[in-house]
Design a protein around this motif. Structure first.
Motif: not given
Length: 411
Positions: A326-341
């Motif tokens: 899943g995504h971090l709480k600080s991430c809104d889930g937008n693939e263009n701006y996701c840096r969770c990896h």
């Protein structure tokens, strides 16, 4: 008939000629004399008719054209010779007369039961039919989904514990005789005295062959380790999990008898009628109590499908549980701006549990390769990323019809 006529005639003649000086002849002697004349008449008539019949047959035969007779005799002789030649050729033909490549192609297309039947024909066919390269295909086709390195090691231990199976000086065990009787002709499963060739060794497949292993699995005489999805009849406390167990096949139902090992205060659990769809070979050749060292943590990113080791406490073995990244709480889930990896923290979600449940999600360190958790929430171990779409589809097919409540995980 002639002897009867002769006996009656001579008997009556003797009666007439025998002198009777003191008593007159009885009245029936005259009748007997008359009867004898009638028999003589019939006798001569019978002889005459027999000679007449023989004469007529000779005349009829003499009137048949000589050329026709010779021609028919030649045709009959030719037909008989041709039929005899065909019969000799048919009797002399054998499957062993086929070219080696043709015979090999035939054997490769035979099912396991056909190979066992062919192996009972003769020694030459037996040597071909018990060959590992023929049985390797059948083993992989039917048992490849549930057999792994652990099962092979168990088979080797099984052979070591039954050395008498491979001894030519000892009789075959009863269970192996029953095994052979299901596939082999009775003449092969019954020992025969043969001072030249060892018949006992010839009447059964090599103990360490793939054929022997296949038959042991097929008849349910060999228990092997594998993993079971949704253990204990799909108990909600084990939903979307996969645990190690000991299995034996039931050929009557085409399903499996499963025995789960005891751990902690939990006794041995059993389950019957487990279908093929709920089984798999262990993905790693490790003990269920050992931590799997993950090698994919640097590659996982939101949306990836994973399996993670989890156990209630350190006395329990690990089970593999399905989840997604899943995504971090600080991430809104937008693939263009996701840096969770790029983060050291990996969020794992288990959507089979209700939102707000403590089992719904957890976080693990991407760089740590050790067990994480506590006695309250359990312990998380190694992670494996699912690259195969077939594996992902299998988990989805096992998805529960209802969302699982968190308290069901207490076992």
């Amino acid at each position: 008939m002639l002897l009867l006529y002769f006996f009656i005639t001579c008997f009556s003649f003797v009666l007439l000629l025998k002198p009777l000086p003191f008593k007159p002849l009885p009245p029936w002697t005259s009748e007997m004399r008359l009867l004898s004349f009638w028999f003589l008449k019939d006798l001569f008539l019978f002889s005459y008719l027999g000679s007449l019949r023989s004469t007529l047959l000779k005349v009829l035969i003499s009137r048949i054209p000589l050329k026709t007779t010779i021609k028919n005799m030649r045709i009959s002789a030719s037909a008989r010779a041709e039929k005899s030649s065909l019969d000799d050729e048919a009797v002399g033909m054998s499957v062993l007369d086929l070219p080696e490549l043709a015979l090999e192609c035939i054997l490769e297309r035979l099912p396991p039961a056909g190979l066992c039947s062919m192996a009972g024909v003769c020694t030459s066919l037996r040597e071909r039919c018990v060959s590992d390269h023929l049985w390797e295909k059948h083993m992989k086709q039917k048992w490849g989904r549930v057999i792994g390195p652990a099962a092979y090691r168990e088979w080797q231990r099984h052979l070591a514990s039954r050395k008498d199976l491979g001894s030519c000086k000892q009789g075959k065990p009863k269970w192996f005789m029953r095994l052979l009787s299901m596939f082999w002709p009775s003449s092969w499963s019954t020992p025969k005295a043969d001072p030249i060739n060892n018949s006992k060794q010839r009447s059964s497949p090599p103990v360490n062959s793939i054929m022997s292993w296949y038959l042991a699995l097929e008849t349910g005489k060999f228990r092997f380790p594998a993993q079971v999805f949704n253990r204990e009849n799909g108990d909600v406390g084990f939903m979307l999990s996969c645990y190690d167990a000991s299995l034996s096949y039931d050929p009557g139902t085409d399903a499996f008898q499963v025995r789960y090992p005891s751990h902690g205060r939990r006794a041995i659990a059993t389950e019957s009628g487990v279908p093929w769809e709920r089984l798999r070979a262990p993905p790693f050749d490790t003990s269920p109590h050992d931590l799997h060292i993950s090698d994919c943590l640097n590659d996982v990113r939101p949306g990836d499908h994973i399996e993670i080791q989890w156990r209630k406490n350190k006395e329990f073995p690990y089970g593999w549980w399905y989840g997604v990244v899943g995504h971090l709480k600080s991430c809104d889930g937008n693939e263009n701006y996701c840096r969770c990896h790029n983060s050291d923290t990996v969020v794992l979600e288990f959507h089979q549990y209700t939102p707000g449940s403590r089992w719904r999600s957890t976080a693990v360190n991407r760089k740590e390769r050790r067990e994480e958790g506590n006695e309250a929430d359990g312990f998380y171990g190694g992670i494996r990323k699912l690259y195969n779409s077939e594996e992902i589809c299998r988990w989805k097919r096992l998805w529960p019809t209802e969302v699982v409540e968190s308290h069901y995980l207490q076992y």
